[in-house]
Scaffold this motif. Structure first.
Motif, PDB file in Angstrom:
ATOM      1  N   UNK A  84      27.868  -5.379   8.433  1.00  0.00           N
ATOM      2  CA  UNK A  84      29.167  -4.728   8.604  1.00  0.00           C
ATOM      3  C   UNK A  84      29.055  -3.213   8.764  1.00  0.00           C
ATOM      4  N   UNK A  85      27.820  -2.706   8.640  1.00  0.00           N
ATOM      5  CA  UNK A  85      27.692  -1.241   8.639  1.00  0.00           C
ATOM      6  C   UNK A  85      26.644  -0.693   9.602  1.00  0.00           C
ATOM      7  N   UNK A  86      26.023  -1.558  10.410  1.00  0.00           N
ATOM      8  CA  UNK A  86      25.008  -1.067  11.355  1.00  0.00           C
ATOM      9  C   UNK A  86      25.654  -0.103  12.339  1.00  0.00           C
ATOM     10  N   UNK A  87      25.104   1.093  12.413  1.00  0.00           N
ATOM     11  CA  UNK A  87      25.645   2.110  13.319  1.00  0.00           C
ATOM     12  C   UNK A  87      24.585   2.660  14.248  1.00  0.00           C
ATOM     13  N   UNK A  88      24.981   3.626  15.065  1.00  0.00           N
ATOM     14  CA  UNK A  88      24.063   4.199  16.052  1.00  0.00           C
ATOM     15  C   UNK A  88      22.826   4.831  15.423  1.00  0.00           C
ATOM     16  N   UNK A  89      22.958   5.291  14.184  1.00  0.00           N
ATOM     17  CA  UNK A  89      21.823   5.931  13.517  1.00  0.00           C
ATOM     18  C   UNK A  89      20.671   4.957  13.290  1.00  0.00           C
ATOM     19  N   UNK A  90      20.957   3.661  13.404  1.00  0.00           N
ATOM     20  CA  UNK A  90      19.927   2.643  13.194  1.00  0.00           C
ATOM     21  C   UNK A  90      18.900   2.614  14.331  1.00  0.00           C
ATOM     22  N   UNK A  91      19.279   3.142  15.510  1.00  0.00           N
ATOM     23  CA  UNK A  91      18.408   3.027  16.681  1.00  0.00           C
ATOM     24  C   UNK A  91      17.062   3.713  16.484  1.00  0.00           C
ATOM     25  N   UNK A  92      17.037   4.839  15.820  1.00  0.00           N
ATOM     26  CA  UNK A  92      15.761   5.527  15.622  1.00  0.00           C
ATOM     27  C   UNK A  92      14.819   4.685  14.771  1.00  0.00           C
ATOM     28  N   UNK A  93      15.373   4.029  13.764  1.00  0.00           N
ATOM     29  CA  UNK A  93      14.569   3.136  12.923  1.00  0.00           C
ATOM     30  C   UNK A  93      14.071   1.937  13.731  1.00  0.00           C
ATOM     31  N   UNK A  94      14.920   1.433  14.613  1.00  0.00           N
ATOM     32  CA  UNK A  94      14.554   0.287  15.460  1.00  0.00           C
ATOM     33  C   UNK A  94      13.396   0.655  16.386  1.00  0.00           C
TER      34      UNK A  94
END
Length: 391
Positions: free
Chosen positions: A281-291
């Motif tokens: 419910x909280x995945x946001x754009x900031x997750x992309x760097x971790x991905x």
């Protein structure tokens, strides 16, 4: 440390050797003059370009490795192993060798012996010694650090800039396609779909922790970006959990969810964890760097120089650029991995994933398939240059 710092710790014998390599004219008995003369010469772009032009392909591969490695120091064993890994024939060399052998058989004559004029292949130790003599590798100066090797940070940046200029000459610009594909944040949306699906249906898994095929098919149909299902005889190692059982993009997402602790195996099913419940419910754009960092780490075992390939594609595609020219420039640097050829690695493991991450767009123009980095791709390249994206 920068080159000036490392030169200041070097003894006069090493300084004299480096100065001799670059043809520096100075007082060989003065350490200060030697350092100043070396700095004035080595930092010149034309000198670096000349050195790059004279390198053998395996040496260029080794340089490419050093430029994008985040480690501060290397043992001799590390460097020897890396040089050895850089020794593999490029595709055109393999083809030429096969052609030559076939021709020799037709003529029924013995292959020609190596002549004195042919270049003698350096051993890994000799290549490392050569890099030391050029002032590109230095030993530490205190304690156990004396047995480790270091690359001057400022020299790495200059080499990167100069190598970019050299590679960009061979990159062919294309015209803007009328229609192109850009996935943007679709991966994040599909991650939420995956977590919600698993939370709802708790799919059955095989002994290796992969979902049964019918669940994979159902999940694939729910994704915004759907992929072709792998065949039953697909190979299943090298690229993470689920590879070979799931489509490539889904396999990566599945592996990522486990690495984050969002999923777990519960008996003969896969289920979402408490952390996963929060994440869906909280995945946001900031997750992309971790991905992206996870991708670089996960695929590095199969593609040791993945960092450099990622960097060169994103940095050299600021305009629409033909994929064919990237093949010509980058495939000689890619070592095949089992059933993956250099071309397959470039297209399936690098370019396709960059598209999924929203780093590039792909289209087709008069020149064939063309790619262009996105605004997000530009930001990620900048973070690589400043060292903010560590993996």
């Amino acid at each position: 440390m920068n080159l000036s710092d490392m030169l200041s710790y070097a003894d006069i014998t090493q300084l004299t050797r480096i100065a001799s390599v670059y043809g520096c004219e100075c007082n060989g008995n003065s350490k200060h003059e030697l350092i100043q003369s070396i700095l004035a010469t080595v930092h010149r772009r034309d000198v670096i370009k000349e050195k790059l032009a004279k390198m053998e392909l395996e040496e260029l591969r080794f340089v490419n490795y050093l430029l994008f490695e985040t480690r501060k120091s290397y043992s001799l064993e590390d460097l020897l192993a890396r040089v050895q890994q850089c020794r593999f024939p490029a595709l055109n060399e393999v083809q030429n060798t096969n052609t030559s052998v076939a021709e020799e058989k037709k003529k029924k004559v013995k292959p020609k012996k190596a002549t004195k004029q042919q270049v003698i292949e350096l051993t890994p130790r000799e290549i490392i010694a050569k890099f030391k003599q050029q002032g590109w590798l230095f030993n530490g100066y205190a304690g156990n650090d004396r047995y480790l090797f270091h690359v001057p940070q400022d020299l790495k940046e200059r080499f990167k800039i100069t190598l970019a200029e050299v590679l960009s000459v061979a990159i062919e610009r294309g015209t803007q396609p009328s229609i192109y594909r850009e996935e943007g944040g679709q991966l994040l949306l599909d991650l939420k779909v995956m977590l919600n699906y698993i939370a709802t249906y708790k799919p059955n898994v095989a002994l290796d922790g992969t979902m049964h095929r019918r669940f994979v098919i159902q999940l694939n149909e729910l994704f915004a970006i759907q992929e072709e299902m792998p065949g039953k005889g697909a190979w299943k190692f090298g690229y993470g959990k689920g590879f070979g059982e799931y489509p490539d993009r889904m396999a990566f997402m599945y592996d990522y969810c486990f690495s984050k602790g969002w999923l777990c195996i519960d008996g003969d099913t896969v289920d979402i964890t408490k952390t996963g419940e929060i994440a869906k419910d909280s995945i946001g754009n900031q997750e992309m760097q971790s991905i992206i960092s996870h991708w670089l780490k996960l695929y590095k075992g199969a593609i040791p120089n993945i960092n450099s390939l990622y960097y060169w594609i994103c940095s050299l595609s600021k305009d629409w650029t033909t994929i064919k020219s990237f093949e010509a420039v980058l495939e000689p640097y890619i070592k095949p991995y089992y059933f993956d050829s250099a071309g397959a690695i470039l297209h399936k493991r690098i370019v396709k994933m960059l598209l999924h991450f929203g780093l590039i767009a792909i289209g087709e123009s008069e020149q064939g398939i063309v790619i262009k980095r996105s605004v997000f791709g530009y930001k990620m390249v900048e973070s690589l240059q400043t060292g903010n994206n560590k993996h």
